[in-house]
Design a protein around this motif. Structure first.
Motif, PDB file in Angstrom:
ATOM      1  N   GLY A 312       3.137 -31.050  -7.637  1.00 20.94           N
ATOM      2  CA  GLY A 312       3.066 -32.211  -7.770  1.00 20.94           C
ATOM      3  C   GLY A 312       4.695 -32.640  -8.083  1.00 20.94           C
ATOM      4  O   GLY A 312       5.297 -31.807  -8.532  1.00 20.94           O
ATOM      5  N   SER A 317       2.197 -34.213 -13.405  1.00 24.40           N
ATOM      6  CA  SER A 317       1.402 -33.247 -12.591  1.00 24.40           C
ATOM      7  C   SER A 317       1.212 -31.863 -13.201  1.00 24.40           C
ATOM      8  O   SER A 317       0.789 -31.032 -12.716  1.00 24.40           O
ATOM      9  CB  SER A 317       2.755 -32.928 -11.302  1.00 24.40           C
ATOM     10  OG  SER A 317       2.358 -34.290 -10.422  1.00 24.40           O
ATOM     11  N   ALA A 320      -2.311 -31.013 -13.985  1.00 22.63           N
ATOM     12  CA  ALA A 320      -2.925 -30.698 -13.024  1.00 22.63           C
ATOM     13  C   ALA A 320      -2.567 -28.918 -12.463  1.00 22.63           C
ATOM     14  O   ALA A 320      -3.392 -28.246 -12.196  1.00 22.63           O
ATOM     15  CB  ALA A 320      -2.646 -31.340 -11.698  1.00 22.63           C
ATOM     16  N   VAL A 337       6.400 -27.948 -10.613  1.00 21.78           N
ATOM     17  CA  VAL A 337       6.290 -29.193 -10.751  1.00 21.78           C
ATOM     18  C   VAL A 337       7.842 -29.748 -10.481  1.00 21.78           C
ATOM     19  O   VAL A 337       8.534 -29.171 -11.197  1.00 21.78           O
ATOM     20  CB  VAL A 337       5.658 -29.727 -11.894  1.00 21.78           C
ATOM     21  CG1 VAL A 337       5.984 -31.318 -12.117  1.00 21.78           C
ATOM     22  CG2 VAL A 337       4.325 -29.257 -12.072  1.00 21.78           C
TER      23      VAL A 337
END
Length: 343
Positions: A312, A317, A320, A337
């Protein structure tokens, strides 16, 4: 006036989620490069810090900013830094366990010794997959196994063979490439669907790590060869490497990237647990990050691998990406990221 800075923090020991918030802008030490981060990569150590914290890293203090692989643009340099200037495109290995030196922030401080100037052909996305894995492989091969340094073009084959496990991992991919550039034949292991990747990195033979006959197969592959030593890049391969090297002719030295139990080591072997951080501010750092890597990337000899897997955009992000890493949900990819549009 210093730029504003934001970071993804571990707010406290074993906190289950990162916190994204403002962070002090890292002022440059005498030998530092301040990098405006375009891409940061995620490593298994990141989610291990989140889960185990000071149980396995007792020196950490909180709040803490992690991240050991970045690529981006030089924002400023320390007073003694002459190789880089603001605006340069670089990759860096943030190798100090401190908030100012974590990769999961907009600006990070990186020792100049482990920063590499990027050629135009290398994107920030690709570059972020390299730093810590290159450092790990270099420490294993050159500081511990004492192999010949890599060159551009690669050195001619020297008649010695090295065992590197998990050749499709990021560490394995870079260790293979470094060893081949140093003139060594490399034998490795991976899943069958990653055999082609390992041979593209330069491995001469690849064995299925799921195979019931793996140990004997690799032992047979070393028959008649002069062993240059081995690097066990994952804990699960330590036993295999110990067995193979103990049975082979040549070097009895083994480097391990993950802690091993001394009682499992055959008496004839010399085994060391190595760390990427050992390279910082050493002559080897100058050889690898300062000379070899920029030339090898520019020539196309060296590949940024495995391919980046973009989770992301933005510091939000990073958590995640940790969850994907924790679930071991990718193969032959590096989780990254992006933080800027330049990525």
């Amino acid at each position: 006036m210093a730029p504003t800075n934001r970071a993804a923090f571990y707010p406290s020991d074993k906190a289950s989620k990162l916190k994204v918030d403002v962070s002090p802008y890292p002022t440059a030490g005498e030998n530092d490069v301040i990098i405006k981060v375009a891409v940061a990569a995620v490593n298994p150590v990141d989610h291990k810090i989140q889960t185990a914290g000071t149980d396995i890293f007792p020196f950490l203090t909180y709040p803490y900013v992690g991240g050991i692989d970045v690529a981006g643009t030089v924002a400023e340099v320390g007073a003694s830094v002459t190789k880089f200037r603001p605006g340069d495109r670089v990759l860096g290995f943030p190798s100090d366990f401190a908030c100012r030196a974590g990769g999961y922030q907009e600006y990070t401080a990186v020792p100049a010794s482990v920063v590499t100037l990027l050629p135009a052909r290398t994107s920030f996305l690709d570059a972020a997959t390299l730093p810590s894995s290159v450092a790990t492989g270099a420490v294993a091969l050159y500081q511990y196994l004492n192999l010949a340094h890599p060159s551009v073009p690669a050195r001619p084959r020297n008649g010695q063979t090295l065992l590197v496990t998990a050749g499709a991992s990021c560490v394995g991919s870079h260790t293979i490439q470094l060893a081949v550039a140093s003139g060594y034949e490399v034998i490795t292991t991976s899943s069958p669907h990653n055999f082609a990747h390992c041979t593209a990195m330069g491995a001469s033979r690849v064995f299925d790590y799921h195979s019931a006959t793996l140990v004997q197969d690799v032992k047979d592959a070393f028959k008649g060869k002069q062993c240059a030593g081995a690097f066990s890049s994952v804990e699960s391969s330590n036993a295999l490497v110990f067995d193979v090297v103990s049975a082979s002719e040549g070097s009895k030295s083994v480097a391990c990237s993950i802690l091993f139990s001394p009682e499992t080591v055959p008496a004839d072997l010399k085994v060391e647990w190595i760390h990427a951080y050992y390279i910082k501010d050493t002559p080897l750092a100058d050889v690898i990050f300062g000379t070899f890597l920029p030339a090898a990337l520019a020539s196309g000899q060296y590949k940024a691998a495995p391919k980046p897997h973009v989770v992301g955009t933005g510091l939000e992000s990073v958590q995640a990406a940790f969850e994907i890493s924790r679930a071991n949900a990718v193969s032959c990819e590096k989780l990254v990221v992006t933080l800027t549009e330049e990525a």
